[in-house]
Scaffold this motif. Structure first.
Motif, PDB file in Angstrom:
ATOM      1  N   GLY A   1      59.507  40.813  89.262  1.00 35.48           N
ATOM      2  CA  GLY A   1      60.219  41.205  88.046  1.00 35.48           C
ATOM      3  C   GLY A   1      61.485  40.430  87.765  1.00 35.48           C
ATOM      4  O   GLY A   1      62.248  40.806  86.877  1.00 35.48           O
ATOM      5  N   ARG A   2      61.712  39.335  88.477  1.00 36.76           N
ATOM      6  CA  ARG A   2      62.967  38.605  88.311  1.00 36.76           C
ATOM      7  C   ARG A   2      62.724  37.115  88.124  1.00 36.76           C
ATOM      8  O   ARG A   2      61.912  36.520  88.826  1.00 36.76           O
ATOM      9  CB  ARG A   2      63.871  38.833  89.520  1.00 36.76           C
ATOM     10  N   GLY A   3      63.445  36.523  87.180  1.00 37.47           N
ATOM     11  CA  GLY A   3      63.338  35.095  86.922  1.00 37.47           C
ATOM     12  C   GLY A   3      64.595  34.601  86.245  1.00 37.47           C
ATOM     13  O   GLY A   3      65.550  35.357  86.031  1.00 37.47           O
ATOM     14  N   GLN A   4      64.588  33.317  85.889  1.00 39.56           N
ATOM     15  CA  GLN A   4      65.745  32.729  85.220  1.00 39.56           C
ATOM     16  C   GLN A   4      65.273  31.972  83.988  1.00 39.56           C
ATOM     17  O   GLN A   4      64.293  31.230  84.049  1.00 39.56           O
ATOM     18  CB  GLN A   4      66.496  31.777  86.159  1.00 39.56           C
ATOM     19  N   TYR A   5      65.975  32.170  82.889  1.00 36.53           N
ATOM     20  CA  TYR A   5      65.643  31.476  81.639  1.00 36.53           C
ATOM     21  C   TYR A   5      66.708  30.440  81.335  1.00 36.53           C
ATOM     22  O   TYR A   5      67.906  30.733  81.387  1.00 36.53           O
ATOM     23  CB  TYR A   5      65.543  32.487  80.498  1.00 36.53           C
ATOM     24  N   ASN A   6      66.255  29.231  81.019  1.00 38.72           N
ATOM     25  CA  ASN A   6      67.133  28.161  80.567  1.00 38.72           C
ATOM     26  C   ASN A   6      68.163  27.753  81.617  1.00 38.72           C
ATOM     27  O   ASN A   6      69.235  27.271  81.303  1.00 38.72           O
ATOM     28  CB  ASN A   6      67.844  28.556  79.264  1.00 38.72           C
ATOM     29  N   CYS A   7      67.836  28.030  82.863  1.00 37.52           N
ATOM     30  CA  CYS A   7      68.675  27.529  83.943  1.00 37.52           C
ATOM     31  C   CYS A   7      67.826  27.503  85.201  1.00 37.52           C
ATOM     32  O   CYS A   7      66.728  28.061  85.235  1.00 37.52           O
ATOM     33  CB  CYS A   7      69.920  28.398  84.144  1.00 37.52           C
ATOM     34  N   SER A   8      68.323  26.870  86.232  1.00 39.24           N
ATOM     35  CA  SER A   8      67.560  26.756  87.467  1.00 39.24           C
ATOM     36  C   SER A   8      68.462  27.011  88.657  1.00 39.24           C
ATOM     37  O   SER A   8      69.539  26.421  88.759  1.00 39.24           O
ATOM     38  CB  SER A   8      66.942  25.369  87.581  1.00 39.24           C
ATOM     39  N   ILE A   9      68.010  27.884  89.570  1.00 41.35           N
ATOM     40  CA  ILE A   9      68.796  28.093  90.787  1.00 41.35           C
ATOM     41  C   ILE A   9      68.704  26.870  91.694  1.00 41.35           C
ATOM     42  O   ILE A   9      69.483  26.716  92.627  1.00 41.35           O
ATOM     43  CB  ILE A   9      68.371  29.364  91.545  1.00 41.35           C
ATOM     44  N   ALA A  10      67.751  25.964  91.393  1.00 42.79           N
ATOM     45  CA  ALA A  10      67.628  24.739  92.181  1.00 42.79           C
ATOM     46  C   ALA A  10      68.517  23.620  91.632  1.00 42.79           C
ATOM     47  O   ALA A  10      68.610  22.557  92.223  1.00 42.79           O
ATOM     48  CB  ALA A  10      66.180  24.267  92.198  1.00 42.79           C
ATOM     49  N   GLY A  11      69.149  23.865  90.474  1.00 44.88           N
ATOM     50  CA  GLY A  11      69.948  22.816  89.862  1.00 44.88           C
ATOM     51  C   GLY A  11      69.277  22.324  88.596  1.00 44.88           C
ATOM     52  O   GLY A  11      68.063  22.146  88.548  1.00 44.88           O
ATOM     53  N   GLY A  12      70.055  22.110  87.559  1.00 38.15           N
ATOM     54  CA  GLY A  12      69.506  21.789  86.238  1.00 38.15           C
ATOM     55  C   GLY A  12      68.664  20.539  86.201  1.00 38.15           C
ATOM     56  O   GLY A  12      67.664  20.473  85.510  1.00 38.15           O
ATOM     57  N   ALA A  13      69.057  19.519  86.952  1.00 39.35           N
ATOM     58  CA  ALA A  13      68.344  18.245  86.857  1.00 39.35           C
ATOM     59  C   ALA A  13      66.899  18.347  87.298  1.00 39.35           C
ATOM     60  O   ALA A  13      66.061  17.540  86.921  1.00 39.35           O
ATOM     61  CB  ALA A  13      69.064  17.195  87.701  1.00 39.35           C
ATOM     62  N   HIS A  14      66.597  19.341  88.109  1.00 37.89           N
ATOM     63  CA  HIS A  14      65.219  19.469  88.611  1.00 37.89           C
ATOM     64  C   HIS A  14      64.247  19.785  87.486  1.00 37.89           C
ATOM     65  O   HIS A  14      63.072  19.456  87.572  1.00 37.89           O
ATOM     66  CB  HIS A  14      65.158  20.560  89.676  1.00 37.89           C
ATOM     67  N   TYR A  15      64.731  20.424  86.412  1.00 32.35           N
ATOM     68  CA  TYR A  15      63.811  20.827  85.350  1.00 32.35           C
ATOM     69  C   TYR A  15      63.956  19.991  84.100  1.00 32.35           C
ATOM     70  O   TYR A  15      63.024  19.364  83.641  1.00 32.35           O
ATOM     71  CB  TYR A  15      64.031  22.309  85.017  1.00 32.35           C
TER      72      TYR A  15
END
Length: 578
Positions: A205-219
């Motif tokens: 039930g948990r996620g992230q929209y328009n950001c990445s916990i791995a760092g933005g450049a990864h996406y």
């Protein structure tokens, strides 16, 4: 006299044995529990991916409460509908409902929708250990967030055929910011407005929209780094482990659309269970999981204990426009906020079906599992096509019939012989031999229907799921099909149009896996076999939510005259004019 003494001894042991059996029976009866749950279903504000939205919750929480019980237990869910304007039902996915078909939770099939303000009691026995889940089965309420985990442990004194030191649980789903009501109107419009790809993938039930916990450049260049905190409702559910242990990771997918691939950085997974059935263990670096499927994998925490590792899910089978879902495998005593030194595993290319087929065909039943009957009594071939109706509305159809459910549930109308409740025209058992599955339909028009496949009780039924080209050229989609009330043996997969003379020879009758959900790959076929031994009326449908909403399903009925004790609440709807 010696003979008399011998006979007395025999009788004594017989009586002792009977007493032992009675005591064991009492012990089993005492061990089995009735587990009561009181649930209120209502919409609540929630932030599954850190963007506040409205979700369908249970008792004010999302996902719904986890049910954990033991084989032999009886589950009683007192469900009150606190939605103001719509009905609700809940399907217990993978639970066969032996003797309780009215508790299957399928609106218009096994029961009436529970109206606003009403309370319905689901009562059913758990007959088989495994990893399951539950979800809404009315409209597109699964997409709205109505789902949760259901875990069934082995019975008292029983053992799993594998060892593990601890257990982890992952319930996978996809999430849209547009409401399901908006989506339903779009799907029913002319021209159709497709729901599009999900905004985020959720893990528990948990996620992230328009950001990445791995760092933005990864996406992508425009996404930012989001914190592991991220807010109470969307912070990743960290999987905490100790080094050098074996963990059972239970994984279930209740996605509305997305086929997923799961991987754990630097860790292999050994697959041991699929849909509540044991399989021959085999090791993988990643696994594909389609909507409606569940797996258990064993993970050994034998990597560098000073590091944490990524757990990632990414989209398969559709061109991904949704970032990976991420959480951490946290090796204690490391801080859970310590990020891994390596980037998350890369999801295989979305259309690399060779990879998908290699994983799927590696799943075989554990030695000693039930084997399928060697012959069948009836074969039904189901052609999956996308079609048009009434001047341009888009539908999905099976053998050129798009399922449109009646207002009166089949279970009651068949049991009590209600006339005009549904079509008595038998649905087609196959499709024309000259149909070219590699091209769009020559005649794209379809019809709607709600006829039933009536199966002879205890007969063996083969189903050939045949995929085809959709309305657009060079488009054939993945469809995971789920059968209610039964498990089936997956006898085989193949490419192109199924040919009995050629393809039956390839069937695996030695150790085919028992499943309740099976995939058909683009332009391919999948062969299933099951025994129609569970009296009731059962849905069989594509588990992609918008596809079912657009008619991609059929209904099987068997031995309904043997069904008793159907609650009146499951029957009393849509009866006017009958």
């Amino acid at each position: 006299m010696a003979e008399a003494g011998h006979n007395n001894n025999v009788m004594m042991w017989v009586v002792f044995g009977m007493l032992l059996l009675i005591l064991q029976g009492h012990a089993a009866a005492e061990a089995a529990k009735v587990r009561h749950f009181k649930w209120d279903v209502e919409y609540v504000f929630w932030s599954p991916d850190c963007q506040e939205n409205v979700v369908m919750g249970i008792n004010g929480q999302f996902p719904g409460p986890k049910i954990r019980a033991t084989v032999g237990d009886t589950v009683v869910v007192e469900l009150t509908n606190k939605l103001h304007t719509e009905g609700v039902v809940i399907h217990w996915h993978g639970i066969r409902q032996l003797g309780t078909p009215w508790a299957d939770g399928t609106a218009s099939i096994s029961q009436c929708a529970i109206n606003p303000g009403e309370t319905f009691y689901y009562r059913f026995k758990l007959d088989k250990a495994g990893t399951y889940f539950y979800h809404g089965h009315y409209g597109m309420q699964r997409s709205a967030g109505l789902h949760g985990s259901l875990i069934v442990d082995v019975g008292e004194g029983e053992k799993e055929p594998f060892h593990y030191d601890g257990e982890l649980n992952l319930l996978l789903s996809d999430w849209w910011h547009e409401s399901v009501h908006h989506q339903e109107v779009g799907l029913s419009s002319n021209p159709m407005r497709w729901i599009g790809e999900p905004q985020s993938l959720l893990m528990n039930g948990r996620g992230q929209y328009n950001c990445s916990i791995a760092g933005g450049a990864h996406y992508s260049s425009n996404s930012t780094k989001c914190s592991l905190g991220g807010g109470e409702q969307c912070a990743p559910k960290i999987l905490h482990v100790l080094p050098n242990k074996i963990y059972r990771l239970r994984i279930a997918s209740t996605t509305a659309l997305a086929s997923l691939n799961l991987a754990i950085g630097n860790h292999k997974m050994v697959v041991v269970e699929a849909d509540g059935n044991y399989v021959q263990p085999f090791a993988v670096d990643d696994l594909d999981i389609y909507s409606g499927e569940s797996y258990s994998v064993l993970v050994t925490t034998n990597q560098n204990p000073r590091n944490n590792y990524w757990v990632s899910v990414g989209v398969r089978g559709r061109e991904p426009k949704t970032p990976q879902g991420l959480t951490l495998l946290n090796y204690k005593p490391n801080s859970a906020s310590k990020l891994p030194t390596s980037p998350p595993p890369v999801t295989p290319l979305w259309n690399n079906y060779t990879h998908s087929k290699s994983f799927t065909t590696s799943i075989l039943a554990l030695m000693g599992s039930p084997k399928p009957p060697t012959t069948f009594h009836r074969r039904i071939t189901l052609l999956n096509t996308q079609n048009k109706i009434n001047g341009g509305y888009t539908k999905w159809a099976i053998n050129n019939v798009s399922l449109s459910l009646p207002s009166t549930p089949y279970l009651g109308s068949i049991k009590y012989g209600l006339k005009n409740a549904f079509s008595t025209v038998n649905p087609p058992e196959g499709f024309p031999n000259d149909y070219d599955v590699m091209k769009p339909p020559v005649n794209p028009n379809t019809t709607t229907g709600n006829g039933v496949y009536t199966l002879t009780l205890n007969s063996t039924v083969d189903v050939i799921l045949q995929n085809a080209n959709a309305l657009s050229e060079n488009v054939s989609e993945i469809h995971p099909w789920h059968l209610h009330g039964h498990d089936f043996w997956v006898l085989g997969y193949g490419d192109g149009k199924f040919d009995p003379k050629r393809d039956e020879k390839k069937f695996n009758l030695k150790n085919p896996p028992l499943r309740n959900t099976a995939v058909i790959f683009p332009y391919g076929w999948t062969a299933l076999r099951f025994v129609a031994d569970n009296p009731g009326v059962w849905a069989f449908h594509c588990h992609i939510e918008p596809h079912l909403h657009m008619g991609m399903g059929v209904v099987f009925a068997q031995g309904v005259q043997h069904v008793n004790n159907i609650p009146k609440q499951a029957l009393a709807c849509g009866l006017t004019g009958n």
